[in-house]
Motif scaffolding. Structure first.
Motif, PDB file in Angstrom:
ATOM      1  N   PHE A 124       0.845  -1.191   0.000  1.00 53.73           N
ATOM      2  CA  PHE A 124       0.000   0.000   0.000  1.00 53.73           C
ATOM      3  C   PHE A 124       0.883   1.244   0.000  1.00 53.73           C
ATOM      4  O   PHE A 124       1.955   1.260   0.614  1.00 53.73           O
ATOM      5  CB  PHE A 124      -0.904   0.006   1.232  1.00 53.73           C
ATOM      6  N   SER A 125       0.436   2.276  -0.667  1.00 51.45           N
ATOM      7  CA  SER A 125       1.265   3.469  -0.803  1.00 51.45           C
ATOM      8  C   SER A 125       0.398   4.725  -0.825  1.00 51.45           C
ATOM      9  O   SER A 125      -0.830   4.658  -0.759  1.00 51.45           O
ATOM     10  CB  SER A 125       2.102   3.382  -2.086  1.00 51.45           C
ATOM     11  N   GLY A 126       1.059   5.867  -0.926  1.00 47.18           N
ATOM     12  CA  GLY A 126       0.351   7.132  -1.002  1.00 47.18           C
ATOM     13  C   GLY A 126       0.014   7.700   0.361  1.00 47.18           C
ATOM     14  O   GLY A 126       0.302   7.112   1.408  1.00 47.18           O
ATOM     15  N   GLU A 127      -0.612   8.865   0.351  1.00 50.53           N
ATOM     16  CA  GLU A 127      -0.955   9.550   1.589  1.00 50.53           C
ATOM     17  C   GLU A 127      -2.285   9.050   2.153  1.00 50.53           C
ATOM     18  O   GLU A 127      -3.180   8.656   1.407  1.00 50.53           O
ATOM     19  CB  GLU A 127      -1.029  11.057   1.345  1.00 50.53           C
ATOM     20  N   ILE A 128      -2.393   9.078   3.456  1.00 45.70           N
ATOM     21  CA  ILE A 128      -3.645   8.737   4.133  1.00 45.70           C
ATOM     22  C   ILE A 128      -4.275  10.044   4.594  1.00 45.70           C
ATOM     23  O   ILE A 128      -3.638  10.817   5.325  1.00 45.70           O
ATOM     24  CB  ILE A 128      -3.385   7.827   5.357  1.00 45.70           C
ATOM     25  N   PRO A 129      -5.496  10.345   4.180  1.00 45.13           N
ATOM     26  CA  PRO A 129      -6.128  11.616   4.581  1.00 45.13           C
ATOM     27  C   PRO A 129      -6.091  11.803   6.095  1.00 45.13           C
ATOM     28  O   PRO A 129      -6.229  10.849   6.860  1.00 45.13           O
ATOM     29  CB  PRO A 129      -7.564  11.464   4.063  1.00 45.13           C
ATOM     30  N   ASN A 146       4.779  -1.044   4.746  1.00 51.19           N
ATOM     31  CA  ASN A 146       4.150  -0.682   3.479  1.00 51.19           C
ATOM     32  C   ASN A 146       4.922   0.499   2.893  1.00 51.19           C
ATOM     33  O   ASN A 146       6.099   0.697   3.249  1.00 51.19           O
ATOM     34  CB  ASN A 146       2.670  -0.342   3.689  1.00 51.19           C
ATOM     35  N   GLU A 147       4.307   1.274   2.038  1.00 50.09           N
ATOM     36  CA  GLU A 147       4.992   2.417   1.429  1.00 50.09           C
ATOM     37  C   GLU A 147       4.156   3.689   1.561  1.00 50.09           C
ATOM     38  O   GLU A 147       4.147   4.546   0.671  1.00 50.09           O
ATOM     39  CB  GLU A 147       5.289   2.115  -0.044  1.00 50.09           C
ATOM     40  N   PHE A 148       3.431   3.805   2.680  1.00 49.99           N
ATOM     41  CA  PHE A 148       2.620   4.997   2.915  1.00 49.99           C
ATOM     42  C   PHE A 148       3.525   6.219   3.049  1.00 49.99           C
ATOM     43  O   PHE A 148       4.627   6.145   3.602  1.00 49.99           O
ATOM     44  CB  PHE A 148       1.783   4.834   4.175  1.00 49.99           C
ATOM     45  N   SER A 149       3.043   7.342   2.570  1.00 51.18           N
ATOM     46  CA  SER A 149       3.810   8.585   2.612  1.00 51.18           C
ATOM     47  C   SER A 149       2.942   9.702   3.184  1.00 51.18           C
ATOM     48  O   SER A 149       1.809   9.474   3.620  1.00 51.18           O
ATOM     49  CB  SER A 149       4.307   8.938   1.207  1.00 51.18           C
ATOM     50  N   GLY A 150       3.477  10.909   3.167  1.00 48.02           N
ATOM     51  CA  GLY A 150       2.720  12.039   3.704  1.00 48.02           C
ATOM     52  C   GLY A 150       2.716  12.042   5.226  1.00 48.02           C
ATOM     53  O   GLY A 150       3.488  11.347   5.884  1.00 48.02           O
ATOM     54  N   ASN A 151       1.837  12.856   5.792  1.00 50.26           N
ATOM     55  CA  ASN A 151       1.773  13.015   7.238  1.00 50.26           C
ATOM     56  C   ASN A 151       1.069  11.845   7.914  1.00 50.26           C
ATOM     57  O   ASN A 151       0.196  11.197   7.323  1.00 50.26           O
ATOM     58  CB  ASN A 151       1.032  14.305   7.597  1.00 50.26           C
ATOM     59  N   VAL A 152       1.444  11.591   9.149  1.00 49.75           N
ATOM     60  CA  VAL A 152       0.723  10.616   9.964  1.00 49.75           C
ATOM     61  C   VAL A 152      -0.664  11.208  10.252  1.00 49.75           C
ATOM     62  O   VAL A 152      -0.765  12.332  10.723  1.00 49.75           O
ATOM     63  CB  VAL A 152       1.466  10.348  11.287  1.00 49.75           C
ATOM     64  N   ARG A 169       8.363   1.462   9.451  1.00 50.73           N
ATOM     65  CA  ARG A 169       8.909   1.101   8.145  1.00 50.73           C
ATOM     66  C   ARG A 169       7.974   1.438   6.989  1.00 50.73           C
ATOM     67  O   ARG A 169       7.598   0.598   6.193  1.00 50.73           O
ATOM     68  CB  ARG A 169       9.321  -0.387   8.124  1.00 50.73           C
ATOM     69  N   ASN A 170       7.618   2.711   6.935  1.00 46.19           N
ATOM     70  CA  ASN A 170       6.903   3.281   5.797  1.00 46.19           C
ATOM     71  C   ASN A 170       7.697   4.491   5.309  1.00 46.19           C
ATOM     72  O   ASN A 170       8.911   4.555   5.516  1.00 46.19           O
ATOM     73  CB  ASN A 170       5.476   3.659   6.196  1.00 46.19           C
ATOM     74  N   LYS A 171       7.034   5.445   4.706  1.00 44.69           N
ATOM     75  CA  LYS A 171       7.711   6.656   4.221  1.00 44.69           C
ATOM     76  C   LYS A 171       6.992   7.909   4.714  1.00 44.69           C
ATOM     77  O   LYS A 171       6.927   8.928   4.014  1.00 44.69           O
ATOM     78  CB  LYS A 171       7.775   6.651   2.694  1.00 44.69           C
ATOM     79  N   PHE A 172       6.425   7.838   5.921  1.00 44.20           N
ATOM     80  CA  PHE A 172       5.728   8.987   6.480  1.00 44.20           C
ATOM     81  C   PHE A 172       6.708  10.139   6.704  1.00 44.20           C
ATOM     82  O   PHE A 172       7.860   9.931   7.110  1.00 44.20           O
ATOM     83  CB  PHE A 172       5.062   8.621   7.808  1.00 44.20           C
ATOM     84  N   THR A 173       6.239  11.356   6.457  1.00 43.57           N
ATOM     85  CA  THR A 173       7.057  12.553   6.636  1.00 43.57           C
ATOM     86  C   THR A 173       6.333  13.524   7.559  1.00 43.57           C
ATOM     87  O   THR A 173       5.220  13.270   8.019  1.00 43.57           O
ATOM     88  CB  THR A 173       7.330  13.227   5.279  1.00 43.57           C
ATOM     89  N   GLY A 174       6.972  14.658   7.813  1.00 47.26           N
ATOM     90  CA  GLY A 174       6.354  15.667   8.665  1.00 47.26           C
ATOM     91  C   GLY A 174       6.562  15.378  10.142  1.00 47.26           C
ATOM     92  O   GLY A 174       7.346  14.515  10.529  1.00 47.26           O
ATOM     93  N   ARG A 175       5.831  16.094  10.959  1.00 44.76           N
ATOM     94  CA  ARG A 175       5.974  15.956  12.405  1.00 44.76           C
ATOM     95  C   ARG A 175       5.092  14.837  12.947  1.00 44.76           C
ATOM     96  O   ARG A 175       4.125  14.425  12.303  1.00 44.76           O
ATOM     97  CB  ARG A 175       5.632  17.280  13.096  1.00 44.76           C
ATOM     98  N   ILE A 176       5.422  14.399  14.131  1.00 42.56           N
ATOM     99  CA  ILE A 176       4.643  13.345  14.789  1.00 42.56           C
ATOM    100  C   ILE A 176       3.478  13.998  15.525  1.00 42.56           C
ATOM    101  O   ILE A 176       3.691  14.788  16.445  1.00 42.56           O
ATOM    102  CB  ILE A 176       5.513  12.569  15.782  1.00 42.56           C
ATOM    103  N   PRO A 177       2.240  13.697  15.126  1.00 44.79           N
ATOM    104  CA  PRO A 177       1.092  14.296  15.821  1.00 44.79           C
ATOM    105  C   PRO A 177       0.941  13.696  17.218  1.00 44.79           C
ATOM    106  O   PRO A 177       1.471  12.624  17.504  1.00 44.79           O
ATOM    107  CB  PRO A 177      -0.090  13.913  14.923  1.00 44.79           C
TER     108      PRO A 177
END
Length: 633
Positions: A124-129, A146-152, A169-177
């Motif tokens: 699975f990949s891409g950003e999660i709303p 997986n390969e999720f990206s964008g913000n948590v 072990r994904n590709k999440f970026t940004g700050r930790i909410p």
């Protein structure tokens, strides 16, 4: 009047959109199956049969209501028809882990009564709303590997009763909410690309939950926020730093950070052609010589150590080492401010932490539980030092009592630890180095060793030795729910005469549940993957994998979290049994022993029964070991 009502009812039904007409749960499952492009593993799903008996379908006892749908490691792929799952009104747990699904996260948030969602080890990949989880009743969420990206997604912090979140072990970026509900006991975002300071309310999850994020900073992780440069390091340089006690301990931390950035399971797969151990550290210790041990197997390592039992001990140094090393926290250790090694098995001699740190060392590998190093002491004794993270389930006194219990074990098929070093952040466990290597290395590696050397009598001897060792552990650790917990080929070492030695056992009470779920192989049994509930049936599952591995010669895909490489030996052998072609699935190097094929097939079936999805259908350890002991080569 009744006729009018009947006509009105017919009219309403005829005007209702097709999507609103309810279907049975069996029909909903078939619609879900039909949406997949690779559903051969769901052949048991047949409309004319009881859907509660279909593979991966779990209903309430005495009812036909589906409560759980667990379809792990089935090589499934394609588009997931979530709308069909909405028709399963009482579904509370869905697992599609270890498959080949890809693309954006499907709208599982439409399943309003779902409590647990397991999607680990897919593509699975891409950003999660950010609002994806709003309005759901999810309590346990596993999206790791997986390969999720964008913000948590910030909506995770709004879930009431949330107990576990795994996004590692994904590709999440940004700050930790801020996700800090009091009910939350498991949280892991390690191995992503996150940045910024960790919320204070989330520090209770420990540093390990945030490691391998190059941009994460702050006092909690020991990195100034003004400097978020990616940590790296040359392994060789790091090893060279190991000249002093304090510097050495620091190097353990650096090595862990560097090596953990690799995928643990792929590391294990690739390490087959390297050193034979997964989580072992070999260290050469300066100090007293070991006392000689009988090669008959009465000692911890069955006499298969570097240097061998032929080496003569130096009485003077032995006596001196015994006086210094037998005391817990010797004066030498106090001077270092770190404590000393606590020797729990002096059959190999006695040594201290200073001796160990002066030894020449080399990295063997980095595994799920920690890093492993080889050290060779000045007296020629080779040991393995395993640095284990998150072994903090017990306090110091309780830990000492448990590890000392293990240090008293004496069995020809058990590798008994020699010593340990206690620190709150980490533990060092020192064991004898077995030069021939692990079963994983010898069976699948490439050192010029012919498989013909592993003939049928030898493999049966190995299986019998493993069974004997397991029987011993089950007697000595009868109060453990999981006496071994980490039985796999990389933790089985072979002496010079192919006598197996079991290692990495008895950690069940010492390792925190979250870390155990990642690092201990018994937690990969089907029932443990979904609930983290473990029992002795998990050890049976692990033993079954090893038996199938030895008989087929195949590298099990079960050893790899990501499911890349290897053979699904469980399904492979089951298909052989169903087609009554078991003999065709045996390793050709042993199948040539035609007079023993019947015994091989019998053992193959026994191994398969140990890997049943339903743990209640697996035999007990006593039954398995007794049957193995009765077999003849």
């Amino acid at each position: 009047m009744s006729a009018v009502r009947f006509l009105l009812l017919l009219l309403c039904l005829s005007l209702s959109p097709p999507g609103l007409q309810s279907i049975t749960e069996a029909e909903a499952l078939m619609a879900f199956k039909n949406s997949l492009s690779n559903s051969e593993s769901l052949d048991t799903w047949k409309p004319e049969t009881d859907h509660c008996k279909w593979e991966g379908v779990f209903c309430d006892k005495g009812k036909s209501e589906i409560r759980r749908l667990h379809l792990t490691k089935m090589n499934l792929s394609g588009k997931i028809d979530v709308k069909s799952l909405i028709e399963i009104k009482h579904l509370i747990s869905l697992s599609l882990s270890n498959n080949s699904f890809e693309g954006p996260l499907p709208p599982f948030n439409l399943l309003k009564d779902l409590k647990a969602l397991y999607l680990s080890s897919n593509k699975f990949s891409g950003e999660i709303p950010g609002d994806y989880f709003m309005g759901t009743t999810l309590r346990r969420i596993w999206l790791s590997d997986n390969e999720f990206s964008g913000n948590v997604p910030e909506s995770l912090g709004k879930l009431v009763g949330l107990s576990a979140v795994h996004l590692e072990r994904n590709k999440f970026t940004g700050r930790i909410p801020e996700i800090s509900q009091p009910s939350l006991t498991e949280f892991d975002v390690s191995g992503n690309e996150l940045e910024g300071e960790i919320p204070v309310s989330m520090e209770r999850f420990g540093v390990g939950s945030f490691k391998d994020n190059s941009g994460v900073c702050g006092k909690f992780v020991g990195t100034k926020c003004a400097d978020t440069r990616k940590k790296g390091g040359n392994v060789k340089v790091t090893i060279g730093i190991m000249v002093g006690i304090v510097v050495v301990m620091a190097s353990f931390v650096v090595l862990s950070a560097v090596m953990k950035s690799k995928d643990d399971e792929n590391e294990e797969f690739n390490a087959i052609n390297k050193e034979p151990t997964e989580d072992v550290v070999e260290v050469r210790v300066q100090g007293s010589s070991r006392s000689n041990r009988s090669s008959s197997g009465g000692g911890a390592g069955g006499g298969s150590t570097a240097g061998g039992s032929s080496r003569k001990s130096t009485d003077a140094s032995h006596k001196k080492g015994g006086e210094q090393g037998s005391r817990k926290g010797s004066q030498q250790g106090k001077n270092a401010g770190m404590g000393d090694l606590t020797v729990i098995n002096n059959e190999k001699g006695v040594f201290g932490l200073a001796d160990l740190m002066k030894a020449s060392a080399e990295v063997l590998g980095n595994g799920a539980l920690g890093s492993a190093y080889k050290a060779v002491m000045s007296n020629g004794v080779s040991v393995v030092v395993k640095r284990i993270r998150d072994m903090n389930q017990l306090g110091k006194d309780e830990f000492d009592a448990e590890i000392r219990k293990i240090g008293k074990f004496r069995h020809k098929n058990i590798l008994t630890p020699l010593a340990y070093h206690y620190r709150k952040e980490e533990k060092l466990v020192v064991s004898e180095y077995v030069p021939k290597g692990s079963l994983l290395y010898i069976l699948h590696g490439d050192r010029g060793l012919s498989h013909a050397e592993l003939n049928w009598p030898t493999r049966l001897k190995i299986i019998k030795g493993i069974a004997s060792g397991m029987k011993y552990l089950y007697a000595e650790l009868s109060d453990y729910d999981l006496p071994h917990g980490n039985l796999k080929a990389s933790n089985i070492f072979l002496s010079s005469n192919y006598e197996p030695l079991l290692a990495d056992y008895g950690f069940f009470k010492m390792v925190a549940p979250t870390q155990a779920a990642h690092g201990m192989f018994a937690y990969r049994a089907p029932e443990s993957v979904h609930t983290l509930q473990v029992s002795s049936k998990g050890d049976i599952y692990c033993l079954g994998i090893v038996i199938l591995e030895l008989l087929t010669g195949k590298f099990p895909s079960q050893y790899l979290n990501a499911g890349k490489g290897g053979t699904n030996v469980i399904q492979w052998v089951r298909s052989a049994i169903e087609d009554k072609k078991e003999s065709e699935f045996l390793d050709p190097d042993i199948a040539s022993s035609t007079n023993s094929v019947k015994a091989m097939v019998e053992l193959l079936r026994l191994g398969s029964s140990c890997t049943e999805t339903d743990p209640s259908k697996r035999p007990t350890m006593e039954d398995v070991t007794n049957k193995i002991e009765e077999m003849q080569a």
